[in-house]
Scaffold this motif. Structure first.
Motif, short mmCIF file in Angstrom:
data_model
loop_
_atom_site.label_atom_id
_atom_site.label_comp_id
_atom_site.label_asym_id
_atom_site.label_seq_id
_atom_site.Cartn_x
_atom_site.Cartn_y
_atom_site.Cartn_z
N ALA A 1 -6.03 3.84 1.09
CA ALA A 1 -4.85 4.64 1.37
C ALA A 1 -4.43 5.31 0.06
O ALA A 1 -4.65 4.76 -1.02
N SER A 2 -3.85 6.52 0.16
CA SER A 2 -3.54 7.30 -1.04
C SER A 2 -2.08 7.71 -1.08
O SER A 2 -1.43 7.92 -0.05
N TYR A 3 -1.59 7.79 -2.31
CA TYR A 3 -0.24 8.30 -2.57
C TYR A 3 -0.37 9.63 -3.31
O TYR A 3 -1.12 9.72 -4.27
N PRO A 4 0.31 10.72 -2.86
CA PRO A 4 1.28 10.72 -1.75
C PRO A 4 0.71 11.21 -0.42
O PRO A 4 1.47 11.53 0.48
N VAL B 1 -6.81 3.67 -8.26
CA VAL B 1 -7.59 4.78 -8.81
C VAL B 1 -6.63 5.92 -9.15
O VAL B 1 -6.11 6.60 -8.25
N LYS B 2 -6.39 6.13 -10.43
CA LYS B 2 -5.38 7.08 -10.89
C LYS B 2 -5.85 8.53 -10.77
O LYS B 2 -6.99 8.85 -11.08
N ASN C 1 -3.56 -9.59 -11.86
CA ASN C 1 -3.25 -10.35 -10.65
C ASN C 1 -2.27 -9.58 -9.79
O ASN C 1 -1.93 -8.43 -10.06
N ARG C 2 -1.78 -10.22 -8.74
CA ARG C 2 -0.91 -9.54 -7.78
C ARG C 2 0.37 -9.04 -8.44
O ARG C 2 0.84 -7.95 -8.14
N LYS C 3 0.96 -9.82 -9.35
CA LYS C 3 2.19 -9.40 -10.01
C LYS C 3 1.97 -8.13 -10.83
O LYS C 3 2.77 -7.20 -10.78
N ALA C 4 0.87 -8.10 -11.59
CA ALA C 4 0.57 -6.92 -12.39
C ALA C 4 0.29 -5.71 -11.49
O ALA C 4 0.71 -4.59 -11.78
N PHE C 5 -0.42 -5.96 -10.38
CA PHE C 5 -0.71 -4.89 -9.42
C PHE C 5 0.58 -4.27 -8.89
O PHE C 5 0.75 -3.06 -8.85
N ASP C 6 1.55 -5.12 -8.48
CA ASP C 6 2.82 -4.63 -7.96
C ASP C 6 3.55 -3.79 -9.01
O ASP C 6 4.12 -2.74 -8.70
N ALA C 7 3.51 -4.26 -10.27
CA ALA C 7 4.22 -3.55 -11.33
C ALA C 7 3.61 -2.18 -11.59
O ALA C 7 4.32 -1.18 -11.72
N VAL C 8 2.27 -2.11 -11.67
CA VAL C 8 1.60 -0.83 -11.94
C VAL C 8 1.81 0.16 -10.80
O VAL C 8 2.16 1.32 -11.02
N MET C 9 1.64 -0.33 -9.56
CA MET C 9 1.79 0.58 -8.42
C MET C 9 3.24 1.09 -8.34
O MET C 9 3.48 2.27 -8.08
N GLY C 10 4.22 0.19 -8.58
CA GLY C 10 5.62 0.60 -8.56
C GLY C 10 5.91 1.63 -9.64
O GLY C 10 6.63 2.62 -9.40
N LYS C 11 5.34 1.43 -10.84
CA LYS C 11 5.57 2.37 -11.94
C LYS C 11 4.97 3.73 -11.63
O LYS C 11 5.61 4.76 -11.86
N TRP C 12 3.73 3.76 -11.12
CA TRP C 12 3.08 5.05 -10.80
C TRP C 12 3.86 5.80 -9.73
O TRP C 12 4.01 7.02 -9.80
N ILE C 13 4.37 5.08 -8.73
CA ILE C 13 5.15 5.75 -7.68
C ILE C 13 6.46 6.28 -8.25
O ILE C 13 6.90 7.40 -7.92
N ASP C 14 7.11 5.50 -9.12
CA ASP C 14 8.36 5.96 -9.75
C ASP C 14 8.12 7.22 -10.56
O ASP C 14 8.97 8.13 -10.59
N GLN D 1 5.76 9.34 -9.91
CA GLN D 1 5.12 10.31 -9.00
C GLN D 1 3.71 10.66 -9.46
O GLN D 1 3.28 11.81 -9.44
N VAL D 2 2.98 9.65 -9.90
CA VAL D 2 1.58 9.82 -10.31
C VAL D 2 0.69 9.67 -9.08
O VAL D 2 0.71 8.63 -8.42
#
Length: 523
Positions: A486-489, A449-450, A376-389, A391-392
């Motif tokens: 949209a893609s990071y980074p 998409v990792k 759900n949205r909470k899990a999505f926020d957590a995963v995206m925040g972790k990957w950015i932290d 630098q994935v």
């Protein structure tokens, strides 16, 4: 024995009470924690959904007004060619626009009515218009949408006008279409579709804070400028917040500004709507935990008994030896007592570890969308925040089902839910194990998409879109989706900006005709 029992609580009783108290406190804390997390998630979802909903309605309203202005402009073009307006032709033109206007009028530069339809409005050809908005139409000599005003007939109306210019460029008056705000009109016909059984509703205010649409027609024309949300939206702001309405009832409100008319659109849901889901959550957690709770309680009682038994034996021996020293025959055999205590202590630790795992599992279930089984949205926020932290590199695909409301309206919400689950399964089928599929809210989904850039994400989104448009869904026909990427980074280093860019790309897909994928432009 009576002497021994009157000295205080037995060790067995004390340990049992401590075990039961610890288990119950842990259970209460776990339920409270899950309740708070779910409450916060529900509140955020309602606020965000109402804000997005208000923005969609603002866009729809803008498109509606553009269509109305185009239709009035077309009637003005026809009127430019006619020296004398054909009554039958004018009535036919009005009939073609009855879904937009309650009446249509043609007035000359002196505000004298040259034609009007229908003929039951209360004014006739030859009458002179005297409203400030009619005078403004003549003064501006260009298309405009008026603010609400009282006409000579007493009706509260909005005027949509277009000028009449002859071939020589001379101004010959204007054509005006009216919307009767207190009667059935195009605005309430469009917005009345957006009421829900949970008490949610939509209302519209014009720039002074007066109601131009409300489910209760008696309130149309009233000023609600004291409402905090209304004060913000008439200043051109959009957003969401908890608000107390004029009747003192709390709501979760989302609001959006419609710039072409300076109207504000507010979608709100009563705060009590979250009470039932939270009650169901508590009931579900308790029911799922009850077997474990009973098992652990029984185990705790057994552990307490085993720990207390050797000590109790020694206490009985001491008591008997003190009261009847002559009757003591031998010391009880307790050679294995301490080994059993250590073994049972370890068992209790394992039992508590198992219970904590069960509680953690219940907490994790809060991060799963119940309908689709996706994150759900909470899990999505957590995963995206972790990957950015960490630098994935990754890409975000936001997905919206095209015309999903039509599926619900045509086939019902049961089939609509089946379509949502069908899309969820298809997303999982085309994604990889290390990707994260999630439900963003309503009919909006996404894939994280990792280790994939914009091009790879676009290929995945197109594969999903193509498969869906070729295969029948549970509704009996294929569904189509619009996607934004949209893609990071590559595009940004901010989670918030990444989400906004993907959402903007999704919006471009929707406004460009739907059933397509758009990759965000790099900043």
């Amino acid at each position: 024995m009576k002497h021994f029992r009157t000295k205080g609580f037995t060790l067995r009783f004390t340990i049992s009470v401590l075990v039961i108290t610890a288990i119950l406190l842990t259970m209460v804390i776990s339920v409270f924690s899950a309740l708070q997390v779910n409450r916060s998630t529900l509140i955020n979802n309602y606020l965000q959904n109402n804000e997005q909903y208000a923005k969609k309605l603002a866009l729809t309203t803008n498109e509606l007004l553009i269509t109305m202005q185009q239709n009035i402009g077309a009637i003005a073009k026809i009127s430019e060619r006619e020296q004398v307006i054909d009554v039958q032709l004018f009535d036919d033109l009005f009939q073609e626009n009855t879904q937009y206007f309650n009446s249509v009028v043609v007035a000359d530069p002196n505000l004298v009515i040259r034609a009007i339809s229908p003929h039951t409005t209360g004014v006739e050809v030859g009458d002179r218009l005297n409203s400030e908005q009619s005078k403004m139409a003549v003064e501006l000599k260009k298309p405009f949408v008026s603010k609400p005003y009282r006409a000579t007939t007493g009706r509260l109306i909005i005027l949509v006008s277009a000028p009449i210019i002859d071939k020589a460029g001379n101004y010959k008056g204007f054509v005006g279409g009216t919307i009767y705000l207190e009667e059935k009109n195009v605005l309430n016909t469009m917005l009345k579709e957006h009421f829900f059984g949970n008490g949610s509703y939509v209302y519209v205010v014009e720039k002074t804070g007066s109601l131009i649409f409300h489910p209760d027609r008696k309130r149309i024309g009233q000023s609600v400028i004291e409402n905090e949300v209304v004060q913000k939206v008439v200043l051109g702001k959009s957003g969401s917040q908890r608000v107390i309405n004029s009747k003192g009832n709390p709501f979760y409100a989302g609001y959006a500004y419609e710039p072409s008319t300076s109207w504000g659109i507010i979608s709100q849901t009563p705060t009590m709507v979250i009470d039932k889901p939270l009650q169901l959550l508590v009931k579900r957690v308790l029911l799922q935990s009850l077997p474990f709770l009973m098992l652990i309680l029984l185990m705790g009682w057994w552990v307490a008994s085993r720990i207390a038994k050797p000590l109790h034996t020694l206490a009985q021996f001491s008591d008997e030896a003190t009261l009847h020293p002559n009757q003591v025959q031998h010391i009880p055999d307790i050679r294995t007592s301490y080994y059993e205590v250590r073994l049972l202590s370890q068992s209790v630790k394992i039992a508590f570890q198992n219970m904590n795992e069960d509680i953690n599992q219940l907490r994790n279930e809060v991060k799963i969308d119940e309908l689709t089984g996706l994150a759900n949205r909470k899990a999505f926020d957590a995963v995206m925040g972790k990957w950015i932290d960490l630098q994935v590199p990754f890409s975000l695909i936001l997905i919206d089902i095209d015309h999903f409301k039509l599926v619900n309206d045509t086939y019902g919400h049961v089939v609509g839910d089946q379509v949502l689950r069908y899309l969820s399964q298809t997303m999982q089928d085309i994604s990889r194990e290390k990707d994260v599929c999630f439900r963003y809210g309503g009919e909006e989904f996404g894939i994280l998409v990792k280790h994939v850039g914009p091009r790879g994400a676009e290929e995945m989104a197109e594969k999903l879109r193509t498969e869906l448009e070729l295969v029948n869904s549970p509704a009996g026909q294929p569904i189509t989706i619009s996607s934004g990427i949209a893609s990071y980074p590559e595009h940004t280093h901010s989670a918030t900006d990444l989400l906004l860019m993907a959402d903007k790309a999704l919006y471009q897909s929707k406004t460009s005709g739907r059933n397509q994928t758009t990759v965000s432009s790099i900043k």
